[in-house]
Write a protein that holds these residues in place. Structure first.
Motif, PDB file in Angstrom:
ATOM      1  N   SER A 223       0.841  -1.206   0.000  1.00 24.56           N
ATOM      2  CA  SER A 223       0.000   0.000   0.000  1.00 24.56           C
ATOM      3  C   SER A 223       0.873   1.252   0.000  1.00 24.56           C
ATOM      4  N   VAL A 225       2.907   2.179  -2.035  1.00 22.56           N
ATOM      5  CA  VAL A 225       3.102   2.780  -3.369  1.00 22.56           C
ATOM      6  C   VAL A 225       2.225   4.026  -3.540  1.00 22.56           C
ATOM      7  N   TYR A 226       1.179   4.174  -2.714  1.00 23.52           N
ATOM      8  CA  TYR A 226       0.329   5.367  -2.832  1.00 23.52           C
ATOM      9  C   TYR A 226       1.026   6.612  -2.288  1.00 23.52           C
ATOM     10  N   ASN A 229      -0.005  10.498  -1.771  1.00 17.83           N
ATOM     11  CA  ASN A 229      -1.370  10.797  -2.252  1.00 17.83           C
ATOM     12  C   ASN A 229      -2.251  11.264  -1.100  1.00 17.83           C
ATOM     13  N   PHE A 234      -7.604   4.922  -1.069  1.00 17.37           N
ATOM     14  CA  PHE A 234      -6.680   4.662  -2.170  1.00 17.37           C
ATOM     15  C   PHE A 234      -7.262   3.612  -3.117  1.00 17.37           C
ATOM     16  N   GLU A 236      -6.843   1.437  -6.893  1.00 16.40           N
ATOM     17  CA  GLU A 236      -5.815   0.927  -7.815  1.00 16.40           C
ATOM     18  C   GLU A 236      -5.608   1.863  -9.000  1.00 16.40           C
ATOM     19  N   THR A 240       0.664   6.495  -8.559  1.00 12.79           N
ATOM     20  CA  THR A 240       1.587   5.871  -7.589  1.00 12.79           C
ATOM     21  C   THR A 240       3.016   6.322  -7.910  1.00 12.79           C
ATOM     22  N   PRO A 243       6.438   8.059  -4.208  1.00 17.72           N
ATOM     23  CA  PRO A 243       6.745   7.241  -3.029  1.00 17.72           C
ATOM     24  C   PRO A 243       7.428   8.059  -1.933  1.00 17.72           C
ATOM     25  N   LYS A 252       7.080  -0.158  -6.102  1.00 15.41           N
ATOM     26  CA  LYS A 252       6.559   0.473  -7.313  1.00 15.41           C
ATOM     27  C   LYS A 252       7.358  -0.016  -8.529  1.00 15.41           C
ATOM     28  N   ARG A 273      -1.443  -5.258  -3.183  1.00 16.93           N
ATOM     29  CA  ARG A 273      -0.980  -4.132  -2.361  1.00 16.93           C
ATOM     30  C   ARG A 273      -1.531  -4.321  -0.950  1.00 16.93           C
TER      31      ARG A 273
END
Ligand SMILES: O=C(O)[C@H]1O[C@H](OP(=O)(O)OP(=O)(O)OC[C@H]2O[C@@H](n3ccc(=O)[nH]c3=O)[C@H](O)[C@@H]2O)[C@H](O)[C@@H](O)[C@@H]1O
Length: 422
Positions: A223, A225-226, A229, A234, A236, A240, A243, A252, A273
């Motif tokens: 998770s 990789v978000y 944000n 979040f 998909e 992404t 990081p 990622k 994720r």
């Protein structure tokens, strides 16, 4: 390097008689001739030796390096192969044959046991590194063995071992969970993330692309990789590309690498994720685990508070949910799913629950969130996983933590004795 040694050794051999006292007597001439020819002989035989060594090194196929390494490894041999085959034996013809990398890890152990119990053939692979207490990994290994899962001791970067495993067993799937985990540790040991999460993953894919039939791959993304944000929950479909840690960046990168191997070689790859997984047999580097340890010891715990005073929620799911992750893959799919719980919980709430379960008041130290890889919040949108996998988390945080605490107190007997409200 070894071929260089004889050459420098040759350089030191006296090659002229000038270093010897010259005498004109016959016997000396003979001795000198004898010496000269001896030198020549030594020179030529050494040269020949160097040539042989050089030829050997150049002509050996690349597996020669790993096979030399294998002298120190604990894999190989008929009884080892028998254990591998037996462990990977599925109970019915409908079952899968799965290689689980990182099998002695937290998620790997639960997944391996769940698959084995439902009748799949499961073989584990783990390098038992020392990132956290190896005893915990060894005990998980014993648990796996009691459940009929053999864990091969080896590294995902060892292609000769991977090829050997595919020679012995035609795996239908790889559950690739071996990785360098942990968000904050990436600042201390960045190389280990590149080694395991990038080089190791590529090595796995390289082997998978070449074997026939190609196995479907399911692997652990994150998770994280978000990253930075701010739009929640979040999904998909979200970006992404920001990081907050090297760990997240390597996960990622794994997703992009998966795209490439699907595109070029048609490998079927599903990335998961995970959102802050927790539970019995968990990882000691995670907050809920070391908070429990420190609360019981009466040591202060640090709660990171985001600049906007919102506390980030650690959310997750317990081992029950692992059972339904799996389904037979179609060919050449490239998929990614969020797996987590849908109700975020602030870290302070996590500590409240732990205090209640442990019956000990925590010594809280609230600090502004450092820029250490952590992100302000995380919140999973799991509608895609529900739609395609029928994934539906069924354990709330309190129930999950209760199971964890029960396990913790039995695994570390004595740790709870001092427990009392101050
Ligand atoms: O969701 C994920 O993808 C990741 O979940 C975890 O990472 P993390 O969520 O950071 O897990 P914890 O280390 O348990 O941290 C949970 C929360 O507690 C907070 N925390 C951590 C440590 C601490 O001393 N104080 C504190 O408040 C962190 O900021 C974070 O918000 C795992 O460590 C990763 O391997 C995994 O990929």
């Amino acid at each position: 390097m070894s071929q260089l040694k004889p050459i420098s050794h040759l350089d030191n051999i006296p090659s002229t008689p000038g270093k010897f006292k010259l005498e004109k007597s016959q016997p000396y001439t003979h001795r000198l001739r004898f010496h000269t020819s001896l030198s020549k002989l030594t020179l030529w035989s050494s040269f020949f030796l160097v040539f042989i060594l050089f030829y050997y090194v150049l002509s050996s196929p690349s597996p020669s390096l790993p096979s030399r390494r294998s002298l120190n490894d604990s894999w190989g041999g008929p009884s080892w192969e028998k254990r591998v085959t037996r462990s990977a034996q599925r109970r019915s013809s409908h079952g899968l044959t799965v290689l689980v990398t990182g099998a002695a890890g937290f998620v790997g152990t639960h997944v391996s046991i769940a698959l084995k119990r439902r009748g799949d053939g499961v073989l584990g692979l783990d390098n038992f590194n020392h990132y956290y207490e190896p005893r915990l990994k060894r005990d998980r290994q014993k648990l796996l063995e009691r459940n009929g899962v053999f864990v091969v001791e080896g590294d995902i970067n060892d292609s000769s071992l991977l090829k050997k495993l595919f020679d012995v067993v035609a795996f239908s799937h790889i559950m690739h969970l071996a990785a360098q985990a942990g968000v904050r540790y990436a600042m201390q040991n960045p190389g280990s993330y590149v080694h395991s999460n990038i080089a190791g993953f590529v090595n796995i894919l390289e082997v998978c692309k070449s074997v026939n039939p190609q196995p479907a791959i399911v692997w652990a993304s994150s998770s994280s990789v978000y990253g930075l944000n701010s739009k929640v929950p979040f999904s998909e479909k979200d970006r992404t590309d920001q990081p907050a840690s090297l760990y997240a960046a390597t996960k990622k990168a794994g997703e992009e690498i998966a795209h490439t191997y699907n595109h070029i070689y048609g490998l079927s790859i599903t990335g998961l994720r995970f959102f802050t997984v927790y539970g019995p047999w968990g990882r000691p580097d995670m907050a809920y685990f070391f908070f429990t340890k420190d609360i019981l010891k009466g040591k202060p715990i640090t709660i990171f508070e985001a600049p906007d005073h919102g506390l980030r929620g650690g959310i997750g799911h317990s081992e029950e949910e692992y059972r339904e992750w799996w389904e037979e893959e179609g060919s050449a799919q490239l998929r990614i799913f969020n797996l987590g719980n849908t109700s975020p919980v602030p870290v302070s709430e996590l500590v409240n629950i732990l205090e209640k379960l442990l019956k000990v008041k925590a010594k809280r130290k609230v600090l502004p969130m450092p820029r250490n890889g952590d992100v302000k919040f995380t919140h999973a949108n799991i509608s895609l996983a529900y739609k395609e996998l029928r994934y539906k988390p069924g354990t709330d945080l309190e129930t999950g933590l209760k199971k964890f605490v029960r396990w913790y107190l039995s695994y570390y007997p004595g740790s709870g004795k001092k427990s009392s409200w101050n």
